[in-house]
Scaffold this active site. Structure first.
Site, short mmCIF file in Angstrom:
data_model
loop_
_atom_site.label_atom_id
_atom_site.label_comp_id
_atom_site.label_asym_id
_atom_site.label_seq_id
_atom_site.Cartn_x
_atom_site.Cartn_y
_atom_site.Cartn_z
N GLN A 118 0.84 -1.20 0.00
CA GLN A 118 0.00 0.00 0.00
C GLN A 118 0.88 1.25 0.00
OE1 GLN A 118 -3.28 0.37 -0.28
NE2 GLN A 118 -3.74 -1.83 -0.30
N CYS B 221 -9.54 -1.37 -5.03
CA CYS B 221 -9.26 0.03 -5.37
C CYS B 221 -10.01 0.45 -6.62
CB CYS B 221 -7.76 0.25 -5.54
SG CYS B 221 -7.06 -0.64 -6.95
#
Length: 434
Positions: free
Chosen positions: A252, A376
């Site tokens: 991330q 995402c």
């Protein structure tokens, strides 16, 4: 009539998926960058199809109250394509992202749900957060960033959304001869820094000296990564556990995302000691480690990842947890082999393309009591949630996080339960309210 290159005037009506706003010219849909809903703009047309036009707002005739001056001089029509919303206030960025998620869920999955995009801590101005930045190199050896929907490179002296640890490497200050791209990586919890360079030829030659580094790598055709000097990756600390992440691997990019997303997954799944958990597309083992701590030594966690280097990282990171097993395999193929496995909880964190029909059906066939889906991309998430719905599962929770300020991207954690169980939980909650 070809409109590409011409300028048109229109009013922008709404926000659309992918960093666009949308308006109409007569009866034709026009997708516009660098605009905001409600604005009257002059648009230079950059693409034309039989169904719609695409373009960039080169002049704002009537501005939205949410418009601000972009902090970066390289943000704007025809320049760097990395940031979609620098011209919008942070609050309005989050409202637009929430609107996109809401619209995709409704249109694709038939799910009506109010979404609030949560701010992640540590970046109140929306800058300085990106811990992994891939710079492209032009024919003169200058590092820059790609323009939107283009192979053209915008030379930059600094990327404002890059983490300070990335900036201190000084990638844009040196010449990169015989190099196609340079990825700069910074740990947010350690002093580790790394560079991954992709040569244009098999022979790299001399590497430029950088201000600071602890790894310089080169990557060749076929995905083979060879260390030139220094550490092979960076270390990150999340929830008291150290994770080694290969410099070219996935992690991330927002400093707070690892901690926040791990907590959201555990909160959503509520894993219990002794249970069996699956972590699909497990990467370096971020969620695998959190699940292993939750199910304890008497439980078990099985992770699946297709990337060779990520599997090595995950196995190294979790070697102290005997209840963990990480397999290197295509997820769909591994799920076919695990047809008889019964899992209590499952987490999925697939790439932007999503998990797909086969994986969704295989997961549902295991009959877990809870599923956490990390995504995402609102469109592929909605598509897979629709398939989960057809497979007997219902969305019972969804949190969205602004893990990518200044861009259109948003990170989401969706939680699902079997329809019958979700109905019982809802009826119990309603009874408590009465």
């Amino acid at each position: 009539m070809t409109r590409v290159g011409n300028e048109i005037e229109l009013t922008v009506d709404d926000v659309a998926h992918g960093g666009w706003c949308v308006g109409r010219l007569d009866d034709q849909v026009v997708f516009v960058r660098h605009a905001l809903p409600g604005e009257r703009v002059r648009v230079r047309v950059t693409e034309q199809t039989t169904r719609f036009l695409r373009g960039e707002a080169v002049e704002v005739l009537t501005a939205s109250p949410d418009r601000v001056e972009a902090p970066c001089v390289f943000s704007g029509p025809g320049m760097c394509g990395g940031c979609d919303w620098q011209h919008a206030s942070l609050d309005s960025q989050r409202r637009m992202k929430a609107k996109v998620v809401t619209d995709q869920l409704s249109r694709i999955a038939g799910i009506d749900r109010e979404i609030v995009v949560e701010e992640l801590p540590g970046t109140p101005d929306g800058l300085g957060w990106r811990t992994r930045v891939r710079f492209s190199v032009d024919e003169d050896g200058n590092a820059g960033l790609r323009r939107h929907r283009s192979h053209d490179i915008e030379p930059v002296d600094k990327c404002l959304i890059a983490h300070p640890g990335v900036t201190e490497l000084g990638v844009t200050e040196v010449k990169w001869e015989n190099i196609r791209d340079v990825e700069a990586v910074a740990s947010t919890t350690r002093a580790d820094r790394a560079i991954v360079v992709t040569p244009t030829t098999a022979k790299l030659g001399e590497l430029p000296e950088l201000k600071a580094f602890s790894a310089v790598l080169r990557r060749f055709k076929g995905g083979r990564v060879q260390s030139v000097r220094g550490r092979k990756g960076v270390r990150e600390d999340v929830a008291g556990r150290e994770y080694r992440v290969g410099a070219g691997g996935f992690w991330q990019v927002h400093p707070a995302a690892g901690e926040i997303l791990s907590a959201a997954v555990i909160e959503g799944l509520e894993p219990k000691p002794g249970e069996t958990a699956l972590d699909l597309y497990c990467g370096a083992g971020l969620f695998t480690g959190a699940l292993a701590e939750a199910v304890g030594a008497e439980g078990r966690v099985m992770g699946v990842e297709n990337g060779e280097h990520a599997v090595r990282d995950a196995q190294y990171n979790l070697k102290d947890l005997p209840q963990v097993r990480v397999e290197r395999a295509d997820v769909a193929k591994q799920m076919r082999e695990w047809a008889d496995v019964r899992a209590d909880v499952v987490t999925l964190d697939p790439p932007r393309a999503g998990a797909g029909v086969e994986v969704v059906r295989k997961v549902a066939g295991m009959k877990p009591r809870r599923i956490a889906y990390v995504s995402c991309d609102p469109a592929t998430l909605a598509r897979d949630l629709a398939e989960f719905g057809r497979s007997g599962y219902r969305l019972v929770g969804l949190r969205a996080f602004d893990a990518f300020p200044m861009t259109h991207h948003v990170e989401m954690v969706a939680v699902l339960e079997p329809v019958k169980l979700a109905r019982r939980h809802r009826e119990a909650a309603e009874a408590e309210q009465d």
